[in-house]
Design a protein around this motif. Structure first.
Motif, PDB file in Angstrom:
ATOM      1  N   ILE A  89      34.476  38.631  36.303  1.00  0.00           N
ATOM      2  CA  ILE A  89      34.986  39.442  37.256  1.00  0.00           C
ATOM      3  C   ILE A  89      34.613  40.991  37.260  1.00  0.00           C
ATOM      4  CG2 ILE A  89      37.244  40.015  36.336  1.00  0.00           C
ATOM      5  CD1 ILE A  89      37.678  38.725  39.594  1.00  0.00           C
ATOM      6  N   ASP A  90      34.293  41.536  35.981  1.00  0.00           N
ATOM      7  CA  ASP A  90      33.971  42.737  35.928  1.00  0.00           C
ATOM      8  C   ASP A  90      32.470  42.959  36.263  1.00  0.00           C
ATOM      9  OD1 ASP A  90      36.120  43.780  35.043  1.00  0.00           O
ATOM     10  OD2 ASP A  90      36.117  43.259  32.779  1.00  0.00           O
ATOM     11  N   ILE A 135      34.352  44.767  44.925  1.00  0.00           N
ATOM     12  CA  ILE A 135      35.679  44.264  44.466  1.00  0.00           C
ATOM     13  C   ILE A 135      36.045  43.469  45.677  1.00  0.00           C
ATOM     14  CG2 ILE A 135      37.993  44.842  43.856  1.00  0.00           C
ATOM     15  CD1 ILE A 135      36.920  47.243  42.324  1.00  0.00           C
ATOM     16  N   GLN A 145      34.233  40.400  46.200  1.00  0.00           N
ATOM     17  CA  GLN A 145      34.684  39.064  45.337  1.00  0.00           C
ATOM     18  C   GLN A 145      36.096  38.549  45.684  1.00  0.00           C
ATOM     19  OE1 GLN A 145      33.489  39.119  41.223  1.00  0.00           O
ATOM     20  NE2 GLN A 145      32.682  40.995  41.387  1.00  0.00           N
ATOM     21  N   ILE A 146      36.965  39.330  46.095  1.00  0.00           N
ATOM     22  CA  ILE A 146      38.300  39.019  46.235  1.00  0.00           C
ATOM     23  C   ILE A 146      38.346  38.058  47.526  1.00  0.00           C
ATOM     24  CG2 ILE A 146      40.762  39.900  46.897  1.00  0.00           C
ATOM     25  CD1 ILE A 146      40.186  42.172  44.923  1.00  0.00           C
ATOM     26  N   SER A 190      46.337  48.019  39.952  1.00  0.00           N
ATOM     27  CA  SER A 190      44.908  47.667  39.671  1.00  0.00           C
ATOM     28  C   SER A 190      44.356  47.646  41.110  1.00  0.00           C
ATOM     29  CB  SER A 190      44.900  46.112  39.189  1.00  0.00           C
ATOM     30  OG  SER A 190      43.783  45.707  38.849  1.00  0.00           O
ATOM     31  N   GLU A 191      42.940  47.982  41.006  1.00  0.00           N
ATOM     32  CA  GLU A 191      42.115  47.678  42.230  1.00  0.00           C
ATOM     33  C   GLU A 191      41.774  46.504  42.459  1.00  0.00           C
ATOM     34  OE1 GLU A 191      38.752  50.707  42.300  1.00  0.00           O
ATOM     35  OE2 GLU A 191      39.464  51.555  40.666  1.00  0.00           O
ATOM     36  N   TRP A 192      42.234  45.481  41.456  1.00  0.00           N
ATOM     37  CA  TRP A 192      41.998  44.238  41.671  1.00  0.00           C
ATOM     38  C   TRP A 192      43.254  43.420  42.066  1.00  0.00           C
ATOM     39  CZ3 TRP A 192      37.211  42.003  41.298  1.00  0.00           C
ATOM     40  CH2 TRP A 192      36.069  42.713  40.723  1.00  0.00           C
ATOM     41  N   LYS A 252      42.584  39.612  34.958  1.00  0.00           N
ATOM     42  CA  LYS A 252      42.080  41.071  34.960  1.00  0.00           C
ATOM     43  C   LYS A 252      43.147  41.968  35.598  1.00  0.00           C
ATOM     44  CE  LYS A 252      39.107  44.135  36.365  1.00  0.00           C
ATOM     45  NZ  LYS A 252      38.746  45.015  35.033  1.00  0.00           N
ATOM     46  N   SER A 260      43.378  38.532  50.285  1.00  0.00           N
ATOM     47  CA  SER A 260      43.302  38.224  48.804  1.00  0.00           C
ATOM     48  C   SER A 260      44.125  36.834  48.796  1.00  0.00           C
ATOM     49  CB  SER A 260      43.622  39.313  48.149  1.00  0.00           C
ATOM     50  OG  SER A 260      44.866  39.480  47.993  1.00  0.00           O
TER      51      SER A 260
END
Length: 729
Positions: free
Chosen positions: A485-486, A360, A363-364, A149-151, A185, A314
């Protein structure tokens, strides 16, 4: 019942354990029944047995996809030790020779190998793909699945292609995906990408009750780290840094301070990294200083502390890295240093990335900032991030925030304003926008939505940004609001938030403590205590300094500056050699002014029977010395300070700090040639006369007295350097 019996037999025969931990038995049974399985289990929970044991019991070979060569080697070595033969487990990656690859493929083909570890990059290679198609694959284990995941905190594009490769290898091959950290997520991303939406989920609690969490402001960070490690001598620890350069620097500082430390980062060759890892596991090395390249899957149970020199990128990275402490259930101290400068650096790293990736990343990173600056229970915040509810009373004061005194405020009225605004305006705004409305901070989004004419605009200005940050953070932790988050972290009302609007009740929240003012002297360290200042000795040293200053007709600060005297009161140097190691005291100053100070301290130590903490006199690194030597040589050649700064790749401001540090340590520097270029003679005389009669060496004090319109900060600093060099050295 047959599976159950053979499960326990195998667990005892192969691994020597009498019982399964947590969900292990149910997970293994699910894999043996050839069903897709999704395991979220924190570090130290026993993830690897969840695929190792069913692999040993299944027909064919299990393919284990793992991101790091070090991790593979570590696990293969353990399996060979348990199984008593090398052929039971192999890895297939770029570190092998052609002959070694042939040997691996032969063992797999002959059915001797139960687990084959493969890097995701190696998986898609044509010859490897053809080989995998020719063998019986029992199942595929995707370890560190958050990399999909990119998250996730360690996104790897190659992980995105795993499903495609599995489909080519064969039909209906079951998958077990495993990770130690996954937000809701990231969980969703893993399921979608591996096409395992029907997989049974096994999720353990993320709470590590034996870990103590603390965040300190980043002041004198290297000294704090040395002191902390010295006070925990003999215990294994990891220090994480963001850059290779910082890793090397800190490893060097620790080594010259008598600590067995080694650097570990991706810039070192594979052999060195493997040797370093083995030394740490075999206790030949006490501390590893590393970038995040170190530690994934390293099975060292007795790491007693994890220090973050820089705040991580993160919360997932932070959780994963701190999770390497106390895996045996014993003490684990997790200490992170936080500064706004670090946040600025991390933000700059993202500057050139594509818009979606930057969004992203921002936000992280914001989650990490909120965590660091918040005064709420750290454990509660970590668990909330991973979608787990936690009552802070269960923390048992195992974080700095739960141990500290808190300032509460009545939040009901403000909370209703924020929740009401979100309900009225819809889920279109992030926390920053709402805070800007409350404090009356106008900008393009505020005016385009006409929120500068909203009744709430500016209504909470006097309460300040910190207040509204604290409120919104805790409204989220209370499940009144959640971040979408999206969609760029826009705030949404939860069912709990809607209920609160309809039936409000008094509620108290905690106000955040500004980090730079937060202090921790280490008195609460569960693993050791830092030293404190001897106030009585400090007074005696200041009196002595005053007396010598009078005799020599010099201002006291020319003899020794306050930070130097304060350090003397912590370390009690009783010889000239020891005095040289004190901050701001070099050979020159020690020889010129040191004798009476050393004499006084020696007598004071004897009279008061003081046990001196000599091991805490922190020596600085050689590379700093190299820079200083080069600066001195360039000044001797009368090169402009601006040119020297440019050639060394540092700013003019930092250059002045270096020159000042050299002069404060007692070295005489003739910078008159450069001062004459920058400041005319009359103004030089004026500043000189000011410092001759000044009580202290404050630049702000000088600017107040002499006029800020006539002098810049750097002008005064330059003159102060010249003054101390000529009169004091």
């Amino acid at each position: 019942m047959e599976i159950e019996k053979s499960l326990f037999d195998n667990l005892q025969d192969f691994f020597g354990f009498d019982n399964f931990k947590g969900d292990q038995e149910a997970i293994i049974t699910n894999v043996l029944n050839r069903k897709d399985t999704f395991v979220i289990m924190p570090t130290g929970g026993g993830k690897s047995i969840c695929y190792q044991l069913p692999a040993l019991m299944s027909e064919g070979t299990a393919i284990v996809i793992s991101p790091l060569i070090a991790l593979m080697k570590n696990q293969v070595d353990q399996l060979r030790a348990f199984g008593g033969r090398d052929s039971i487990a192999h890895f297939l990656n770029s570190s092998l020779t052609k002959n070694e690859i042939l040997r691996v493929k032969q063992d797999v083909t002959e059915g001797k190998t139960k687990l084959l570890y493969v890097a995701p990059e190696s998986l898609a290679k044509e010859d490897n793909l053809a080989f995998l198609k020719s063998i019986t694959v029992s199942f595929v284990a995707v370890d560190e699945a958050h990399c999909i995941s990119e998250w996730g905190h360690d996104f790897r594009p190659e992980y995105r292609k795993i499903r495609q490769v599995i489909n080519e290898v064969g039909d209906n091959i079951p998958i077990i995906a495993l990770t130690a950290t996954a937000t809701p997520k990231v969980q969703s991303d893993i399921r979608k990408n591996l096409q395992m939406t029907d997989a049974q989920l096994f999720k353990s609690s993320f709470n590590r009750t034996n870990l103590y969490y603390e965040v300190r402001p980043k002041q004198d960070v290297i000294k704090e780290i040395v002191r902390f490690i010295k006070s925990n001598a003999g215990k294994a620890g990891i220090v994480y840094c963001l850059s290779r350069k910082k890793v090397e620097e800190i490893a060097e500082v620790l080594t010259i301070n008598g600590i067995k430390a080694l650097p570990y980062h991706a810039g070192l060759d594979a052999k060195t990294r493997a040797e370093t890892q083995d030394k740490f596991l075999m206790e030949d090395c006490e501390v590893i200083v590393a970038t995040i390249a170190f530690g994934m899957g390293i099975d060292k149970p007795d790491v007693r502390y994890v220090i973050h020199h820089d705040i991580p990128k993160s919360m997932e990275g932070y959780y994963q890295e701190t999770g390497r402490a106390g895996r045996d259930g014993g003490d684990g101290f997790c200490l992170a240093f936080y500064s706004e400068k670090d946040v600025e650096k991390l933000t700059k790293f993202m500057k050139d990335k594509p818009v979606s990736e930057k969004e992203i990343g921002t936000q992280i990173l914001k989650e990490v900032i909120d965590y660091s600056e918040s005064a709420v229970c750290r454990r509660k915040q970590i668990l909330h991030y991973f979608g787990e509810k936690f009552d802070e009373t269960g923390c048992n004061s195992m974080c700095d925030n739960c141990r500290s005194a808190k300032t509460y405020f009545d939040a009901e009225a403000s909370l209703l304003q924020v929740l009401g605004f979100i309900k009225e305006q819809g889920d279109k705004f992030d926390d920053q926008h709402i805070i800007n409305v409350m404090i009356g901070q106008n900008n393009q989004p505020i005016s385009s939505y006409k929120h500068d004419s909203h009744p709430l605009y500016g209504s909470g200005k006097e309460l300040g940004v910190n207040y509204w940050n604290s409120l919104i953070r805790q409204a989220e932790l209370s499940d009144f609001i959640k971040k979408d988050i999206d969609h760029y972290g826009l705030l949404q009302l939860t069912e709990g938030g809607k209920k609160y609007i309809n039936n409000p009740y008094p509620i108290k929240y905690i106000i955040n403590r500004p980090m730079e003012k937060a202090s921790s002297d280490g008195s609460e360290d569960t693993l050791g205590q830092s030293s404190t200042l001897d106030a009585e000795l400090l007074k005696m040293l200041k009196d002595l300094r005053k007396k010598i200053a009078k005799q020599k007709s010099l201002p006291p600060f020319v003899i020794f500056q306050d930070p130097s005297l304060e350090e003397m009161c912590t370390h009690y140097p009783v010889s000239t050699e020891e005095l040289k190691k004190i901050q701001g005291v070099g050979s020159g100053k020690a020889m010129k002014f040191g004798a009476p100070f050393v004499e006084l301290i020696k007598k004071y130590v004897e009279d008061n029977d003081i046990d001196r903490p000599q091991d805490l006199i922190i020596k600085s690194t050689a590379n700093k010395s190299a820079l200083k030597v080069s600066i001195i040589q360039n000044i001797d050649r009368k090169i402009s300070l601006e040119d020297i700064a440019s050639s060394k790749g540092i700013s003019y401001e930092d250059m002045l700090k270096e020159v000042e540090s050299i002069v404060n340590s007692g070295t005489k520097l003739n910078i008159g040639y450069f001062v004459d270029e920058m400041i005319d003679p009359d103004r030089q005389d004026e500043v000189y006369d000011y410092f001759k009669s000044a009580e202290n060496d404050s630049i702000d004090g000088a600017l107040n007295e002499l006029g800020e319109e006539d002098y810049s900060f750097e002008d005064i600093q330059l003159m102060r350097i010249k003054f101390i060099s000529e009169l004091g050295n």
